[in-house]
Enzyme design. Structure first.
Site, PDB file in Angstrom:
ATOM      1  N   ASP A  25       0.753  -1.202   0.027  1.00 42.17           N
ATOM      2  CA  ASP A  25       0.029  -0.112   0.192  1.00 42.17           C
ATOM      3  C   ASP A  25       0.980   1.224  -0.026  1.00 42.17           C
ATOM      4  OD1 ASP A  25      -2.160  -1.600   0.014  1.00 42.17           O
ATOM      5  OD2 ASP A  25      -2.889  -1.082   2.098  1.00 42.17           O
ATOM      6  N   ARG A  50     -16.284  -2.071 -24.408  1.00 39.21           N
ATOM      7  CA  ARG A  50     -16.957  -2.158 -23.034  1.00 39.21           C
ATOM      8  C   ARG A  50     -16.207  -1.472 -22.019  1.00 39.21           C
ATOM      9  NH1 ARG A  50     -15.919  -8.354 -21.702  1.00 39.21           N
ATOM     10  NH2 ARG A  50     -18.140  -8.529 -22.678  1.00 39.21           N
ATOM     11  N   MET A  77      -5.492  -2.875  -4.262  1.00 39.94           N
ATOM     12  CA  MET A  77      -5.318  -2.696  -2.689  1.00 39.94           C
ATOM     13  C   MET A  77      -5.063  -1.326  -2.607  1.00 39.94           C
ATOM     14  SD  MET A  77      -3.602  -6.157  -1.372  1.00 39.94           S
ATOM     15  CE  MET A  77      -4.545  -7.688  -1.324  1.00 39.94           C
ATOM     16  N   GLY A  78      -5.210  -1.118  -1.349  1.00 41.04           N
ATOM     17  CA  GLY A  78      -5.073   0.351  -0.803  1.00 41.04           C
ATOM     18  C   GLY A  78      -6.345   0.922   0.277  1.00 41.04           C
ATOM     19  N   ARG A  90      -0.036  -9.504  -4.167  1.00 39.20           N
ATOM     20  CA  ARG A  90       0.831  -9.753  -3.080  1.00 39.20           C
ATOM     21  C   ARG A  90       2.017 -10.971  -3.453  1.00 39.20           C
ATOM     22  NH1 ARG A  90      -0.136  -7.452   1.445  1.00 39.20           N
ATOM     23  NH2 ARG A  90      -2.121  -7.231   2.185  1.00 39.20           N
TER      24      ARG A  90
END
Length: 344
Positions: free
Chosen positions: A131, A166, A173-174, A276
């Site tokens: 993060d 489309r 993540m964050g 991760r």
């Protein structure tokens, strides 16, 4: 009690590419200084339960290019367990540790800082989190590898979005900070990005997505998991031992909102834990080793209770108390500067 110098090392919180290089840095410097290196399994949980292994050169060398952590990890918080901090202190002494290197993010480092404060234990820290939100440092191991992953996925989604005309939403993540979301959007050329630091501008989101559909026939929006479009989503969600609400799913909320607002098909991809894993990038192998060996060097010299922070191009000791209970949000100026790419 024998006279052997023993240095403990643990990895806590979510895994991140670069943990194993950091462990290697701890090992090599500690051995050079005459320590036996004790790996504490599964973060602070291992200290509470005295689950350890004696690390070897073969262990750390073979793990250098591998993702994850050879020590295991957990989100255990001794300060949320009855008698936990006392047990951690007693076990530290019973294991005969001369010191400890804690490798982790705000939560793991926060516990380290509290143990230093409460018991004056010789502990130093190495910052970790994809993060990128640990304060007082300009580098946290894992971030740049994760950024390569998220940017690669964004580019792949653009191919699919273009082929099918489309809108695609990518959730990364964050929790408290949108570093990964913003940098992914800028590096991959997303049409819009939502981050925790800035309240979502619904009209701007719709306008920019419409413009992208009109101009090029597709659109891709990046959403940080901690961005809030609908606060009701956060109610009644389980929390971990550090009080964090379990996130994930805001991308789906945004996708459903856009689908209804634009009357067009919108697909969402939530990367989750895929961000991760995988082998660490070169920078996530080099700097973590340097930070770790400096943390050991300082501890051996009696300089404890510090974080091995990367600041102004070098590794500097920063008081761990400056990290406890804090995070590092995106600067408003950076959001404004990059905002030119996302205006409707």
């Amino acid at each position: 009690m024998d006279n052997i110098k023993r240095l403990g090392v643990l990895t806590g919180g979510g895994d991140a590419p670069g943990l194993n290089p950091a462990i290697r840095g701890v090992f090599y410097k500690a051995v050079e200084l005459g320590y036996e290196v004790i790996g504490i399994k599964d973060g602070w949980k291992g200290l509470l339960e005295k689950e350890t292994i004696v690390l070897s050169k073969a262990d750390v060398d073979s793990a250098l290019t591998k993702g994850g952590t050879i020590l295991g990890s957990s989100r255990t918080n001794p300060y949320k367990r009855e008698g936990g901090k006392e047990i951690a202190y007693e076990n530290f002494k019973e294991l005969g540790l001369s010191g400890l290197i804690a490798i982790g993010g705000e939560d793991t480092l926060g516990v380290a800082g509290q143990l230093v404060r409460d018991y004056q234990l010789p502990i130093n820290g190495v910052p970790k989190t994809i993060d990128f939100d640990v304060p007082e440092t300009d580098f946290t191991l894992g971030f740049f590898t994760a950024l390569e992953v998220t940017t690669d996925i964004l580019e792949r989604l653009q191919d699919t979005a273009k082929s099918h005309h489309r809108v695609m939403v990518l959730e990364v993540m964050g929790r408290h900070a949108g570093w990964l979301g913003l940098f992914t959007a800028v590096a991959g050329g997303a049409d819009y990005v939502l981050v925790p630091e800035k309240k979502a501008d619904i009209e701007e989101l719709i306008a920019k997505t419409k413009r992208a559909l009109s101009d090029k026939g597709f659109a891709v929006v990046v959403v940080s998991e901690g961005a809030v479009l609908d606060e009701s989503m956060l109610k009644d969600r389980p929390v971990d031992e550090f009080g964090h609400v379990q996130l994930g799913g805001m991308g789906e909320v945004v996708a459903q909102f856009l689908e209804k607002s634009l009357n067009t098909e919108v697909k969402c991809v939530i990367l989750g834990h895929a961000q991760r894993g995988g082998k660490p990038s070169v920078i996530d192998r080099i700097l973590p080793q340097l930070q770790a060996l400096k943390a050991v060097e300082w501890l051996d010299k009696g300089q404890t209770g510090v974080l091995a922070a990367y600041k102004e191009g070098t590794i500097k000791p920063v008081d761990l108390t400056l990290v406890v209970g804090k995070n590092r949000p995106l600067p408003e100026s950076l959001i404004d500067d990059f905002g030119v790419f996302f205006k409707g």
